[in-house]
Write a protein that holds these residues in place. Structure first.
Motif, short mmCIF file in Angstrom:
data_model
loop_
_atom_site.label_atom_id
_atom_site.label_comp_id
_atom_site.label_asym_id
_atom_site.label_seq_id
_atom_site.Cartn_x
_atom_site.Cartn_y
_atom_site.Cartn_z
N PRO A 22 45.32 23.48 -75.48
CA PRO A 22 46.44 24.74 -76.41
C PRO A 22 45.80 25.58 -76.74
O PRO A 22 44.13 25.79 -77.86
N ARG A 23 45.94 27.14 -77.00
CA ARG A 23 45.65 27.73 -77.71
C ARG A 23 45.90 27.86 -79.17
O ARG A 23 47.08 27.32 -79.75
N GLY A 24 44.64 28.52 -79.77
CA GLY A 24 44.63 27.83 -81.39
C GLY A 24 45.34 29.32 -82.24
O GLY A 24 45.83 30.04 -81.98
N CYS A 25 44.80 29.89 -82.96
CA CYS A 25 45.70 30.63 -84.74
C CYS A 25 44.78 31.55 -84.04
O CYS A 25 46.01 32.44 -84.27
N LEU A 26 43.48 31.68 -83.86
CA LEU A 26 43.00 32.74 -83.74
C LEU A 26 43.60 33.68 -82.13
O LEU A 26 43.48 34.69 -82.00
N PHE A 27 44.36 33.09 -81.63
CA PHE A 27 44.84 33.57 -80.33
C PHE A 27 46.04 34.22 -80.91
O PHE A 27 47.13 35.47 -80.57
N ALA A 28 46.56 33.87 -81.36
CA ALA A 28 48.12 34.38 -82.73
C ALA A 28 48.04 35.05 -82.97
O ALA A 28 48.59 35.97 -83.56
N LEU A 29 46.61 35.19 -84.17
CA LEU A 29 46.06 36.55 -84.37
C LEU A 29 46.14 37.62 -84.31
O LEU A 29 45.52 38.39 -84.65
N SER A 30 45.70 37.83 -82.69
CA SER A 30 45.08 38.78 -81.91
C SER A 30 47.10 39.38 -81.32
O SER A 30 46.01 40.32 -80.50
N GLN A 31 47.52 39.20 -81.90
CA GLN A 31 49.03 39.44 -81.22
C GLN A 31 49.23 40.97 -81.98
O GLN A 31 49.27 40.79 -83.07
N PRO A 32 49.13 41.78 -81.80
CA PRO A 32 49.26 43.62 -82.29
C PRO A 32 50.41 42.90 -83.28
O PRO A 32 50.99 43.70 -84.51
N PRO A 33 52.16 42.08 -82.76
CA PRO A 33 53.20 42.76 -83.54
C PRO A 33 52.76 41.94 -84.92
O PRO A 33 53.63 42.47 -86.55
N LEU A 34 52.23 41.05 -85.47
CA LEU A 34 52.17 39.95 -85.84
C LEU A 34 50.71 40.73 -87.01
O LEU A 34 50.49 40.54 -87.72
N MET A 35 49.89 41.30 -86.47
CA MET A 35 48.78 41.86 -87.12
C MET A 35 49.44 43.33 -87.88
O MET A 35 49.32 43.36 -89.10
N ILE A 36 50.25 44.05 -87.24
CA ILE A 36 51.27 45.01 -88.28
C ILE A 36 51.97 44.39 -88.54
O ILE A 36 52.19 45.27 -90.19
N PHE A 37 52.37 43.29 -89.23
CA PHE A 37 53.37 42.27 -89.68
C PHE A 37 52.81 42.46 -91.23
O PHE A 37 53.05 42.39 -91.83
N LEU A 38 51.29 41.99 -90.68
CA LEU A 38 50.62 41.20 -91.39
C LEU A 38 50.42 42.49 -92.10
O LEU A 38 49.79 42.01 -93.99
N ALA A 39 49.86 43.30 -92.04
CA ALA A 39 49.40 44.71 -92.63
C ALA A 39 50.45 45.10 -93.56
O ALA A 39 50.39 46.05 -94.89
#
Length: 56
Positions: A22-39
């Protein structure tokens, strides 16, 4: 005599073990929409903190 026992049915392709993990949390954090939202959320929190400290 030939050994006719098979561990897998014929025609089936074995998948490497790495593809089944299974893909972990680092894969989820590498997604651009999520990073833009968190920024955006982080920037708003930073602006609110600076406002509270220096303006009020």
């Amino acid at each position: 005599m030939l050994d006719t026992t098979q561990s897998e049915p014929p025609g089936r392709v074995s998948v490497p073990a790495a593809a089944e993990e299974p893909r972990g949390c680092l894969f989820a954090l590498s997604q651009p929409p999520l990073m833009i939202f968190l920024a955006v959320i982080g920037t708003l929190l930073l602006l609110a903190a600076v406002h509270d400290l220096f303006v009020l």
